[in-house]
Design an enzyme around this catalytic site. Structure first.
Site, PDB file in Angstrom:
ATOM      1  N   HIS A  25       0.826  -1.211   0.000  1.00 36.16           N
ATOM      2  CA  HIS A  25       0.000   0.000   0.000  1.00 36.16           C
ATOM      3  C   HIS A  25       0.862   1.264   0.000  1.00 36.16           C
ATOM      4  CE1 HIS A  25      -2.336   3.221   2.015  1.00 36.16           C
ATOM      5  NE2 HIS A  25      -3.266   2.800   1.163  1.00 36.16           N
TER       6      HIS A  25
ATOM      7  N   CYS B 280       2.426  35.767 -21.978  1.00 44.82           N
ATOM      8  CA  CYS B 280       3.514  35.844 -20.995  1.00 44.82           C
ATOM      9  C   CYS B 280       3.000  35.762 -19.563  1.00 44.82           C
ATOM     10  CB  CYS B 280       4.350  37.089 -21.215  1.00 44.82           C
ATOM     11  SG  CYS B 280       3.421  38.609 -20.992  1.00 44.82           S
TER      12      CYS B 280
END
Ligand code: ADP
Ligand code: MG
Ligand code: MG
Length: 922
Positions: A492, A874
């Site tokens: 797990h 940008c």
């Protein structure tokens, strides 16, 4: 068939087809089982109850929908026919497993019940039929255990304790050694315990058992640990779980049986080796739970060679079919292999690149290996032919990688420059299995709760546990690294940590944890709660102390795949960089220019510069303002020179001063005094001037190009600095390509004034220097008006750069600096206590429908005036994969983002181009 709830499969055929055969209907497990069945892999027969049924169940207030009962009964009959056995038969019973299965893998989140159909009578039948009472009673005791805890909500521990006590009493270490009659007694104990707590007998009717189990799977969907997992994994939009009912096959039948989990490749390195764990004489959960230490898959070739060959064939078939690394679960019953699950396997980031590269360049099997498996009759010819060739094209390989893979590739390693190998040896306290690579340093904690608490305070923590369970995921997520005493690479802890790319070491057998004293002992050393340790998840080594970490070296496969990506993408990737250092770094990351160089950062750098700009701000005459600007000129010129040099001919977009002036003013008395001394202006006057600059809404105030409209001398200075630096480069033989960008424009005339002044200054300097220096003048588009009037602005501007940070703020009317207070509520789903208004944070991922519409409109209108208008983005969005793909589709020439996101943008741009090409072909 909207109302069909149940789909059967078995004996090479699956009922679900086309639209039904998808994860959103049948769950990942259901689809895998049916697909494997259809392509001829040996899968036990069964049927799947759909995810929509689970959804209905909750809509009805946890009640089963009408019509389901009959469908399930019919499916059971069909299964009985295929299996040739009947549920509850006293002589030869059909046994089944009831398994959950959501659309996305949720390891260990939902409960599985095995051996359903056993009762006091059928267990006898099973014992007789198999001539193996030990096996029959082992199966029964497992069933009672799982059913009691999973379906009926009894605590797991008491029955575990009874099992443990029995082994202790008998002096037995391993479960398989317990004799049949003892197991039978154990079953009686379990049933008595059940009756005592549930006030009724353990259910004997298999159909009653089945309905109990189906409801249990549905109920597990909303269990707290499952909800936490979905929240952490950001998969809260899933609708529910399917229920898979599968005929049992038995790995606990003896020495020729077993069960295991494996990956078709090494999920850490991506290497083409078969990789996994198995246990002899065991049932599924035993391997994953990390209770018994499993055997390495390679040894299966010696213990059960026939089964190993079958498994190798399955590996080849599935990798060829899915063209992806698979994560498999299997059971061997009397040396016959049964597949119980397949899914695309989670992998480390470097493995993601290695696998994609391998799949596009190398075959899975050598011709000899393939021929051998064909000869043995395990591998069909069709798949043998596929397995000896690369399964992917280069395009497909590029599509395989996602932005998380890249991000995680840059995860830290121990900085061996800061500590010598000898010293490292001295502080090494132990080693375990290297489950997930990367390094992590932090304070030791022993519970998930503690991990969350400390991490919340900003402390780095390492979660140390015997083993982890689904309840721990919150704490595992909060920790920098995870260390467990038990479990293999498929435990797990390993699976969950791998999914997050989180450093994890498991199976550290020397680790002796004492939860009570909050400490552990390892190889004679004691480490207490709060002590620092460092994990090296790549080597599986554990060190005492808080070691320095650094960025890793990138694997060769990364460079190859990104090079491929560059050949596919059609838009450029630039970077936002303000210093030569950032610029160089971005070039190393693959940037092809600077899309945003902010000039104001240059004013903050040193005290000298700060004072010069402050002097400029407080100046009360044009002459004194020009004097102050003259002091700034050499600084800026030098900075630009450095950046141009680093970029060596690549385009550099320079944005002129943008923030409101008050951001530069002295903030305290000492600062005012100093400025007064330099300028000769009295402190009172300076303070007064600073107060004058105060604005009630500075982000919408005197900033951006408005500064240069009112103070043209600032523009003069900046243009002079840019052009003089560029001229210097040209004279030194360095190529330069400046693009001068005016921020925050709203009008054609405004931009025209700025543009003309820019050209006057620039052209004069160029003429005087007698050089050739091409440059562009353009604007940012970051105010809705500019996008709407883009056709007018494009009469002046030679390029546009969409400043999507401001454009998002202004389009949504949300201040980025203040949105933190309420935006989370807009983004979080209803299930997480939010309102689910936005799917993503619009400042992270471009709001494609709203802001995106303005962007598209701006591009279209701009180009209607100026056909070859150069267009880029940008804002922060230029480095976010989905936004980059949007920019490609919108027809931009480039995206620009921070240096470390450049590879993400390169990849996303390539993926968008590939998708585009595919779409056009169709
Ligand atoms: P998970 O979703 O946690 O992986 P599964 O439903 O896959 O849970 O079940 C866990 C394990 O139980 C499987 O890996 C397999 O070993 C075992 N198992 C499930 N169904 C069967 C079956 N029909 N026969 C034998 N073993 C089974
Ligand atoms: Mg499973
Ligand atoms: Mg802006």
């Amino acid at each position: 068939m909207a109302n069909k709830h149940v789909y059967s499969y078995g004996a090479g055929k699956a009922e679900a087809k086309g639209q039904e055969l998808t994860k959103n209907v049948l769950g990942g497990k259901g689809v895998g089982l049916m697909e494997m069945t259809s392509i001829g892999i040996n899968v036990p027969a069964g049927f799947t109850v759909t995810i929509q049924t689970c959804e209905e169940y909750y809509k009805l207030g946890r009640k089963l929908p009408k019509g389901l009962e009959k469908e399930v009964i019919d499916a059971v009959k069909k299964l009985e026919k295929t299996a040739g056995k009947k549920l509850g038969d006293a002589n030869d019973p059909l046994l089944i497993s009831v398994r959950s299965g959501a659309a996305r893998s949720m390891p260990g989140m939902l409960e599985t019940i095995l051996n359903l159909g056993l009762n006091d009578k059928s267990v006898e039948g099973l014992a007789k039929k198999t001539n193996n009472p030990r096996f029959a009673y082992d199966s029964y005791r497992r069933f009672i255990q799982m059913y009691s805890s999973t379906a009926m909500g009894l605590s797991k521990q008491p029955m575990e304790d009874m099992l443990h006590d029995m082994k202790h009493k008998l002096g037995i270490k391993n479960d398989p050694e317990i004799p049949a009659e003892e197991l039978k007694k154990l079953c009686d104990q379990f049933k008595a315990f059940y009756k005592q707590h549930k006030k009724e007998d353990f259910p004997q009717d298999p159909m009653k058992q089945l309905w109990g189990a189906i409801m249990a799977v549905f109920n597990s969907w909303e269990a707290e640990k499952a909800q936490t997992y979905r929240r952490v994994e950001k998969i809260t939009d899933l609708k529910g779980t399917a229920v898979n009912i599968v005929q049992m096959v038995f790995g606990n039948k003896g020495e020729n049986s077993g069960t295991g989990v494996c990956f078709t490749r090494d999920p850490n390195t991506g290497e083409n080796i078969f990789y996994g764990d198995y246990l002899i004489n065991a049932q599924g959960e035993d391997v994953v739970a990390g209770i018994r230490t499993p055997l390495k898959l390679e040894t299966l070739n010696e213990t059960m060679p026939k089964a190993y060959d079958q498994l190798c064939a399955v590996r080849a078939i599935l990798e060829s079919y899915y063209k992806e690394m698979q994560d498999l679960e299997f059971t061997i019953e009397d040396e016959k292999l049964y597949m119980l699950q397949c899914r695309t396997g989670k992998r480390s980031p470097s493995a993601a690149f290695a696998i994609a590269l391998d799949h596009a360049t190398k075959p899975l099997l050598s011709k000899a290996q393939a021929a051998d498996l064909v000869k043995k009759g395990y591998l069909p010819k069709k798949y043998a032919e596929m397995a000896v060739k690369p399964v992917l094209s280069k395009e497909e390989a590029v599509l395989r990688i996602n932005s998380d893979d890249i991000e995680r590739l840059f995860y830290p390693v121990i900085d061996t420059k800061k500590i010598s190998v000898e010293e490292l040896k001295k502080i090494k306290i132990g080693a375990g299995i290297n489950a997930v690579p990367g390094a992590a340093a932090g304070k030791v904690v022993f519970t998930a709760e503690e991990a969350e608490k400390l991490a919340h305070k900003g402390e780095p923590v390492i979660l140390v546990r015997k083993e982890t369970s689904p309840e721990d995921v919150g704490g595992m997520h909060a920790a920098k690294g995870i260390l467990t005493a038990t479990g293999g690479k498929t435990s797990h802890a390993a699976v969950v940590a791998r999914g997050w790319g989180k450093c994890c070491i498991v199976g550290c057998e020397a680790l002796n944890i004492n939860y009570e004293t909050k400490s552990f002992v390892i190889n004679g050393k004691t480490v207490k709660h709060g002590d620092y340790i460092t994990l090296d998840g790549s080597a599986g080594e554990i060190y005492l102390g808080n070691l320095s970490l650094k960025e890793p070296e990138l694997p060769a496969s990364y460079y190859t795949i990104l090079k491929w990506a560059d050949t596919f993408r059609t838009i450029n990737v630039r970077t936002n960089a303000d210093t030569p250092y950032d610029a160089q770094n971005a070039i190393n990351m693959g940037a092809e220019g600077i899309g945003l160089c902010r000039t104001e950062h240059m004013f903050f750098d040193t005290e000298e510069r700060r004072l010069a700009i402050q002097e400029m701000i407080v100046a009360d005459t044009l002459a004194s303002r020009k004097d102050a600007l003259a002091k700034l000129l050499p600084f800026q010129r030098n900075d630009f020179y450095g950046i141009f040099k680093a970029m060596n001919g690549k385009p550099v977009t320079i944005r002129l001063i943008d923030p409101p002036l008050h951001e530069f003013t002295p903030k305290d008395h000492a600062g005012v005094e100093k400025l007064s001394k330099i300028t000769g202006i009295s402190p009172e006057k300076i303070k007064h001037r600073c107060e004058q600059l105060h604005e009630s809404n500075p982000m919408l105030g005197h900033r951006g190009c408005r500064l240069c409209i009112t103070y043209p001398e600032i523009l003069d200075m900046q243009i002079t600095a840019i052009i003089e630096a560029a001229i210097k480069c040209v004279k030194e033989g360095i190529k330069v390509y400046p693009e001068i960008m005016h921020p925050l424009t709203i009008d054609r005339k405004e931009l025209r004034i700025l543009e003309q002044q820019t050209r006057v200054v620039a052209d004069a300097l160029i003429k005087q220097a007698k050089v050739k220096l091409p440059y562009l003048v353009g604007t940012m588009i970051e105010i809705p008006r500019a996008a709407l009037l883009a056709n007018e602005l494009a009469e002046v501007a030679e390029f546009f750069s969409f400043g999507t940070n401001d454009l998002t703020q202004m389009t949504l009317g949300l201040s980025r600096d203040d949105a933190g207070r309420f935006l989370p509520t807009y983004v979080a789903t209803e299930k997480d206590g939010g309102k689910g208004i936005f799917r993503d944070d619009p400042f992270q991922s471009l709001d494609q429908s709203g802001v995106g519409m303005l962007v598209k409109m701006g591009i279209e209108r701009g180009r209607s005036t100026r056909k070859n208008l150069k267009i880029g983005i940008c804002g922060e969005h230029g480095g976010e994969a989905e936004s980059v793909k949007f920019c490609h589709r919108a027809g931009m020439n480039y995206v620009s983002c921070s240096p470390y996101r450049v590879p993400i943008a390169r990849l996303a741009a390539a993926q968008a181009a590939i998708a585009d090409k595919k779409g056009k072909k169709k």
